[in-house]
Design an enzyme around this catalytic site. Structure first.
Site, PDB file in Angstrom:
ATOM      1  CE  LYS A   1      -4.107   1.975   2.065  1.00  0.00           C
ATOM      2  NZ  LYS A   1      -3.690   3.367   1.980  1.00  0.00           N
TER       3      LYS A   1
ATOM      4  CE  LYS B   1      -5.778  -3.329  -5.445  1.00  0.00           C
ATOM      5  NZ  LYS B   1      -5.071  -2.621  -6.505  1.00  0.00           N
TER       6      LYS B   1
HETATM    7  S1  IVH Z   1      -6.517   0.089  -5.004  1.00  0.00           S
HETATM    8  C1  IVH Z   1     -10.792   0.181  -5.319  1.00  0.00           C
HETATM    9  N1  IVH Z   1      -3.995  -0.466  -4.611  1.00  0.00           N
HETATM   10  O1  IVH Z   1      -4.875   3.621  -0.885  1.00  0.00           O
HETATM   11  C2  IVH Z   1      -9.334   0.198  -5.288  1.00  0.00           C
HETATM   12  N2  IVH Z   1      -4.877   1.531  -3.659  1.00  0.00           N
HETATM   13  O2  IVH Z   1      -6.926   3.752   1.129  1.00  0.00           O
HETATM   14  C3  IVH Z   1      -8.793   1.458  -4.770  1.00  0.00           C
HETATM   15  N3  IVH Z   1      -3.242   2.857  -2.434  1.00  0.00           N
HETATM   16  O3  IVH Z   1      -6.960   5.870  -2.610  1.00  0.00           O
HETATM   17  C4  IVH Z   1      -7.387   1.575  -4.785  1.00  0.00           C
HETATM   18  N4  IVH Z   1      -1.524   1.534  -2.789  1.00  0.00           N
HETATM   19  O4  IVH Z   1      -4.413   6.047  -2.999  1.00  0.00           O
HETATM   20  C5  IVH Z   1      -5.007   0.399  -4.366  1.00  0.00           C
HETATM   21  N5  IVH Z   1      -1.767  -1.053  -4.359  1.00  0.00           N
HETATM   22  C6  IVH Z   1      -2.766  -0.204  -4.131  1.00  0.00           C
HETATM   23  C7  IVH Z   1      -2.587   0.979  -3.384  1.00  0.00           C
HETATM   24  C8  IVH Z   1      -3.685   1.819  -3.162  1.00  0.00           C
HETATM   25  C9  IVH Z   1      -1.935   2.661  -2.227  1.00  0.00           C
HETATM   26  C10 IVH Z   1      -4.004   4.008  -1.920  1.00  0.00           C
HETATM   27  C11 IVH Z   1      -4.872   4.721  -2.944  1.00  0.00           C
HETATM   28  C12 IVH Z   1      -6.257   4.688  -2.378  1.00  0.00           C
HETATM   29  C13 IVH Z   1      -5.987   4.480  -0.914  1.00  0.00           C
HETATM   30  C14 IVH Z   1      -7.167   3.849  -0.229  1.00  0.00           C
END
Ligand code: IVH
Length: 676
Positions: free
Chosen positions: A116, A291
């Site tokens: 993340k 995911k």
């Molecule tokens: S997926 C529906 N993948 O985390 C999917 N987000 O807390 C939404 N983020 O707004 C995002 N790394 O800015 C996804 N590998 C990752 C991520 C990620 C960081 C952030 C992103 C999102 C936030 C949500």
């Protein structure tokens, strides 16, 4: 009439050429034409577009910030909402999530684990393989068009390559700053005597939302793609990991740490491994994102109102480290407040080196029972502010004694007084040098007179040299007086004197803020300045007249009256006036009695990119709305910009609706109804 074909072709050619030049300029830092030659081409294109408006495309080089500076970023409505993620804070919560989603689909669920990234989400739109738009997340529905800035990020391909490219594709990912780039940026900030960025996330966010793409280009941002939303005209991939493989083939950067995972045990192992490696990646991560891999299963699971059910963010607990507590010292603030702080052996924790941490007050030191010589546990609270958690009893040196709060001010030697029922002790000597320094630093600070280059170190130097005793003395600084001081070259002396001179016209509200009158915050100072119009009328106001001002209650009114009852303060104000500082404020425009925001009370917190605080307030008031300084149940909206303060937490606690900047722009344009 549509443009004739030869004109259309020329415009197309100019756009291509300009794109190439700006790519060489912003990204490669290796231009092949001069700025003047570049401008000639921009002007030619602008003239063609003016004559034939049908030639004007939203991504035309004439429309981008940097060539034609925009007042604010244009809004972008996302085709598919940019969701946020639900969180899991431990293994049990991860398991509970897996159990929940298992009930929604038939068959086993496979996962993908991703770091993340601690940056900001971005949406990239590719049409026929070409990047045509980059937009921030905004409130999830509407973001800001930051195309010109995104084009300067070296990791973001302007053109995709390879086979099977979709005609139109929206890719999402994270813009972030690697630790080496972050440290280099802060070194440059130091050299320029500019404020340091607190962490790479803030630096990335601040860099992406620059008006001038050249600034973004100089900031070395990075990007990883992690999601595809729309891909028209491509054979759909069956799974998330296959989608990511495709993105990689098309030239988009995908994080190499991402892994397909067979089951929830593998997920837990992945999260644990990420946590163990979190400081060895060269960029900051604050957790792992898990995911569901199968895209058909995702559709079956769907979304809640806020987030997809098929993904979860596993958040790391704040990292803790131990280090040696060398000493506990006391610092004196501008009001004389004495704050104990820990001086520690520097330790790298939560992404930066920590050597000091506040201990808040005497009772806090006693409660934590930390003593010089102790081995203490340190962590970053909210992953930003360093905090001493406590000490390790087994490592305490023999014959250690509890730390005793000093009875005298470490700066002036005067008594430190703690009144009954108060948590803080104060140095009550108004001539205390430490207070003097803190007061002048505050006066020169961003919220007040905003004097560039007059930071704490300089102020201390000038106070020690006898050049400054109170804030008004700032206006008596001359190049000749500064030159003999250490580390002061002709150029810096001249710059500083010019910066001081430029601050004379900031107006009454900023002066009042800068004087640091107790309880008298920026919103109240502005309200008072606008109501009374100039210093003399404010100075003559009674407590009753002050209390009658919207946003000023009896506590503030008493404090302001007490301030003006002190001879020393009159002396400072008279000196400011004699130095030519503007002590007037534009008189309040009569409050608008109609407009879309009548009946709305708005609180502003954090920095906005397109408005100063005053401008935002004026826009609200011009539409009949009211701006106040604190959040209550009566607040209609809280507008949260970058680095919002505790007001945001308060709003969330009270269930007050929070708007980000694009939401605020929409509120101004369309009124509350426009927010949906
Ligand atoms: S997926 C529906 N993948 O985390 C999917 N987000 O807390 C939404 N983020 O707004 C995002 N790394 O800015 C996804 N590998 C990752 C991520 C990620 C960081 C952030 C992103 C999102 C936030 C949500």
């Amino acid at each position: 009439m549509p443009a004739p074909e030869p004109v259309r072709r020329r415009a197309e050619q100019l756009r291509t050429e300009l794109d190439e030049h700006s790519y060489r300029y912003y990204v490669l830092d290796d231009p092949t034409v001069s700025d003047a030659e570049f401008d000639v081409l921009v002007r030619e294109l602008a003239a063609l577009e003016a004559e034939h408006p049908d030639l004007r495309t939203p991504d035309s080089p004439t429309q981008r910030a940097g060539y034609a500076p925009a007042a604010t970023f244009a809004s972008v409505t996302h085709d598919v909402r940019m969701w946020s993620l639900d969180n899991a804070f431990d293994r049990d919560e991860l398991q509970a999530w897996a159990d929940r989603i298992a009930k929604l689909v038939a068959g086993p669920i496979r996962f993908v684990g991703e770091p993340k990234l601690d940056g900001l989400a971005i949406s990239l739109l590719y049409v026929d393989g070409r990047l045509v738009r980059g937009a921030t997340r905004g409130d999830g529905t509407t973001g800001e068009d930051v195309t010109a800035n995104v084009l300067t990020i070296a990791d973001v391909p302007r053109e995709l390559r390879g086979r099977g490219l979709p005609a139109r594709m929206e890719v999402r990912g994270e813009v972030f700053m690697r630790l080496d780039a972050f440290e280099a940026l802060n070194r440059r900030q130091d050299e320029a005597e500019e404020r340091r960025f607190a962490n790479p996330r803030n630096a990335a966010a601040g860099s992406l939302r620059q008006k001038d793409p050249r600034v973004t280009a100089a900031r070395s941002l990075s990007f990883f793609a992690y999601q595809v939303e729309v891909a028209d005209g491509a054979v759909p991939a069956p799974s998330h990991h296959a989608t990511l493989d495709r993105l990689r083939d098309w030239g988009l950067p995908v994080n190499p740490e991402i892994e397909p995972l067979a089951d929830i045990d593998a997920v837990a192992a992945f999260c644990a491994r990420m946590e163990a490696q979190r400081h060895g990646l060269g960029y900051e991560i604050d957790g792992a994102v898990v995911k569901v891999d199968d895209l058909a299963q995702r559709v079956e699971m769907g979304h809640t109102s806020k987030a997809p059910r098929w993904a979860i963010a596993y958040k790391f607990p704040p990292e803790e480290k131990t280090t040696l507590l060398h000493d506990i010292m006391v610092s004196i603030g501008r009001t004389g407040r004495a704050t104990p702080f820990a001086v520690m052996e520097p330790v790298f924790v939560g992404g930066s080196t920590v050597a000091m941490a506040t201990l808040h007050n005497q009772d806090e030191v006693a409660r934590k029972d930390v003593r010089p010589g102790d081995t203490v546990v340190v962590r970053k609270a909210g992953d930003v502010i360093p905090e001493v958690v406590g000490s390790i009893a087994a490592k305490r040196p023999k014959r250690s004694r509890p730390w005793v709060f000093p009875s005298e001010c470490p700066s002036c030697g005067g008594p430190l007084v703690r009144l009954d029922g108060e948590a803080d002790a104060h140095c009550v000597n108004v001539d205390c040098p430490a207070q003097r320094v803190a007061r002048i630093v505050y006066f020169a600070g961003r919220a007040a007179m905003d004097i560039e280059g007059l930071g704490e170190e300089r102020v201390r130097q000038f106070v020690d040299a006898g050049l400054l005793a109170d804030p008004a003395d700032v206006y008596a600084l001359t190049v000749e007086a500064l030159l003999p001081l250490e580390r002061m070259a002709q150029k810096s002396a001249e710059n500083l004197v010019a910066a001081v001179a430029a601050s004379r016209d900031r107006g009454l509200a900023r002066v009042l803020i800068g004087l640091g009158i107790r309880h008298f915050g920026p919103a109240a100072a502005q309200a008072a300045a606008r109501t009374f119009g100039d210093l003399d009328r404010l100075r003559a106001a009674s407590v009753e007249e002050l209390t009658a001002v919207e946003g000023i209650g009896p506590v503030i009114a008493q404090s302001v009256a007490a301030f003006f009852a002190t001879a020393h303060n009159h002396h400072v104000l008279d000196k400011l006036r004699a130095a030519g500082v503007d002590l007037r404020a534009p008189l309040a425009a009569p409050a608008a009695t109609d407009g879309p925001l009548v009946g709305c009370t708005v609180v502003l917190t954090g920095g906005l990119t397109g408005f100063t605080r005053d401008a935002a307030q004026a826009e609200i008031e011009a539409r009949g709305g009211k701006v106040t300084g604190s959040v209550s149940k009566k607040t209609t909206f809280v507008v949260a910009g970058a680095d919002p303060g505790s007001k945001l937490a308060k709003a969330e606690q009270l269930g007050v609706r929070v708007l980000d900047e694009p939401g605020f722009v929409r509120l101004l344009a369309e009124g509350p109804a426009g927010l949906g």
